[in-house]
Design a protein around this motif. Structure first.
Motif, PDB file in Angstrom:
ATOM      1  N   TYR A 163       0.837  -1.211   0.000  1.00  0.00           N
ATOM      2  CA  TYR A 163       0.000   0.000   0.000  1.00  0.00           C
ATOM      3  C   TYR A 163       0.872   1.262   0.000  1.00  0.00           C
ATOM      4  O   TYR A 163       0.664   2.183  -0.796  1.00  0.00           O
ATOM      5  N   ARG A 164       1.883   1.288   0.859  1.00  0.00           N
ATOM      6  CA  ARG A 164       2.711   2.494   0.970  1.00  0.00           C
ATOM      7  C   ARG A 164       3.637   2.667  -0.227  1.00  0.00           C
ATOM      8  O   ARG A 164       3.871   3.783  -0.677  1.00  0.00           O
ATOM      9  N   LEU A 165       4.137   1.547  -0.751  1.00  0.00           N
ATOM     10  CA  LEU A 165       5.005   1.631  -1.920  1.00  0.00           C
ATOM     11  C   LEU A 165       4.274   2.185  -3.131  1.00  0.00           C
ATOM     12  O   LEU A 165       4.885   2.784  -4.023  1.00  0.00           O
ATOM     13  N   ARG A 166       2.960   2.003  -3.179  1.00  0.00           N
ATOM     14  CA  ARG A 166       2.172   2.469  -4.311  1.00  0.00           C
ATOM     15  C   ARG A 166       1.706   3.908  -4.130  1.00  0.00           C
ATOM     16  O   ARG A 166       0.999   4.449  -4.975  1.00  0.00           O
ATOM     17  N   GLY A 167       2.114   4.559  -3.022  1.00  0.00           N
ATOM     18  CA  GLY A 167       1.894   5.991  -2.863  1.00  0.00           C
ATOM     19  C   GLY A 167       0.520   6.420  -2.406  1.00  0.00           C
ATOM     20  O   GLY A 167       0.121   7.569  -2.617  1.00  0.00           O
ATOM     21  N   TRP A 168      -0.210   5.531  -1.702  1.00  0.00           N
ATOM     22  CA  TRP A 168      -1.547   5.902  -1.222  1.00  0.00           C
ATOM     23  C   TRP A 168      -1.470   6.698   0.074  1.00  0.00           C
ATOM     24  O   TRP A 168      -0.495   6.614   0.822  1.00  0.00           O
ATOM     25  N   LYS A 169      -2.528   7.485   0.323  1.00  0.00           N
ATOM     26  CA  LYS A 169      -2.575   8.309   1.534  1.00  0.00           C
ATOM     27  C   LYS A 169      -4.012   8.371   2.052  1.00  0.00           C
ATOM     28  O   LYS A 169      -4.959   8.500   1.276  1.00  0.00           O
ATOM     29  N   ALA A 170      -4.151   8.250   3.372  1.00  0.00           N
ATOM     30  CA  ALA A 170      -5.465   8.341   4.001  1.00  0.00           C
ATOM     31  C   ALA A 170      -5.797   9.797   4.311  1.00  0.00           C
ATOM     32  O   ALA A 170      -4.932  10.567   4.732  1.00  0.00           O
ATOM     33  N   VAL A 171      -7.050  10.179   4.081  1.00  0.00           N
ATOM     34  CA  VAL A 171      -7.496  11.546   4.346  1.00  0.00           C
ATOM     35  C   VAL A 171      -8.761  11.512   5.199  1.00  0.00           C
ATOM     36  O   VAL A 171      -9.436  10.484   5.301  1.00  0.00           O
ATOM     37  N   GLY A 172      -9.089  12.652   5.814  1.00  0.00           N
ATOM     38  CA  GLY A 172     -10.318  12.769   6.590  1.00  0.00           C
ATOM     39  C   GLY A 172     -10.205  12.179   7.980  1.00  0.00           C
ATOM     40  O   GLY A 172      -9.155  11.711   8.402  1.00  0.00           O
ATOM     41  N   GLU A 173     -11.330  12.226   8.703  1.00  0.00           N
ATOM     42  CA  GLU A 173     -11.383  11.758  10.080  1.00  0.00           C
ATOM     43  C   GLU A 173     -12.287  10.535  10.209  1.00  0.00           C
ATOM     44  O   GLU A 173     -13.177  10.317   9.384  1.00  0.00           O
ATOM     45  N   VAL A 174     -12.050   9.749  11.243  1.00  0.00           N
ATOM     46  CA  VAL A 174     -12.892   8.592  11.531  1.00  0.00           C
ATOM     47  C   VAL A 174     -14.144   9.077  12.260  1.00  0.00           C
ATOM     48  O   VAL A 174     -14.026   9.737  13.295  1.00  0.00           O
TER      49      VAL A 174
END
Length: 200
Positions: free
Chosen positions: A14-25
């Motif tokens: 997941y991290r190697l492919r450059g994804w990022k989490a946004v927003g709040e839970v």
């Protein structure tokens, strides 16, 4: 141990492919998490990465037979919750009981039920939220920007079509891995006048 190793590997991908989490839970952390559109195996990898980045461990339903040795411990550690599908009419009640037992429970359901093109959404996720008196949360995954997160709380009212219009509005900004496989219109989601009592 096996579950931790698998999670680490998937998080690395997941991290190697450059994804990022946004927003709040959203709070409280008791809701049905809608995992859609589900068009690729990469959805699972990215979903695990996004939820790990947000510091949450969602659960998912799995058939009872998977919880026997040697897979049982692994499935539980990955977030699996056993359901007895011999009586399909009781699956919703089993998940309602799980919500009643837990102070924190985020149940992930993929309403399309397949990575291929689905004719419509199954409604089990909606019936669980309605019966358990918990909100739904849209799990967002945008392959165009490689970002994802959780949408706002959407409380089920009993009017499936009206509530799915709210869900669809949140999804409009998200581009799936394979857009042609996604169920993306209200008529596709609802099908031919789906009744709220239908089990998914």
């Amino acid at each position: 141990m096996a579950a931790r190793a698998v999670r680490r590997l998937l998080l690395l991908l997941y991290r190697l492919r450059g994804w990022k989490a946004v927003g709040e839970v959203p709070e409280p952390r008791r809701f049905v998490l809608i995992a859609a559109p589900h068009t690729s195996n990469w959805d699972f990898v990215n979903f695990l990465g996004l939820t790990a980045d947000k510091g949450i461990r969602p659960h998912f339903m799995a058939k009872l037979s998977l919880f026997r040795w040697p897979l049982g411990g692994f499935i539980r550690q990955m977030g699996g919750v056993a359901v007895d599908r011999r009586n399909s009419g009781q699956v919703v009640q089993q998940m309602v009981d799980e919500f009643a037992r837990r102070a924190e429970f985020m149940l992930t359901v993929a309403p399309e039920g397949t990575r291929g093109k689905a004719a419509k959404w199954r409604t089990g996720f909606y019936q669980i939220a309605l019966a358990a008196k918990v909100p739904m949360v849209v799990g967002m995954m945008d392959y165009r920007t490689r970002t994802g997160g959780l949408g706002p709380l959407i409380w089920p009212t009993g009017d499936f079509r009206a509530d799915m219009l709210k869900v669809l509005e949140v999804y409009r900004s998200c581009v799936p891995k394979f857009p042609d496989r996604a169920v993306c219109s209200i008529d596709d989601i609802v099908g031919s006048e789906v009744e709220a009592g239908e089990r998914g």
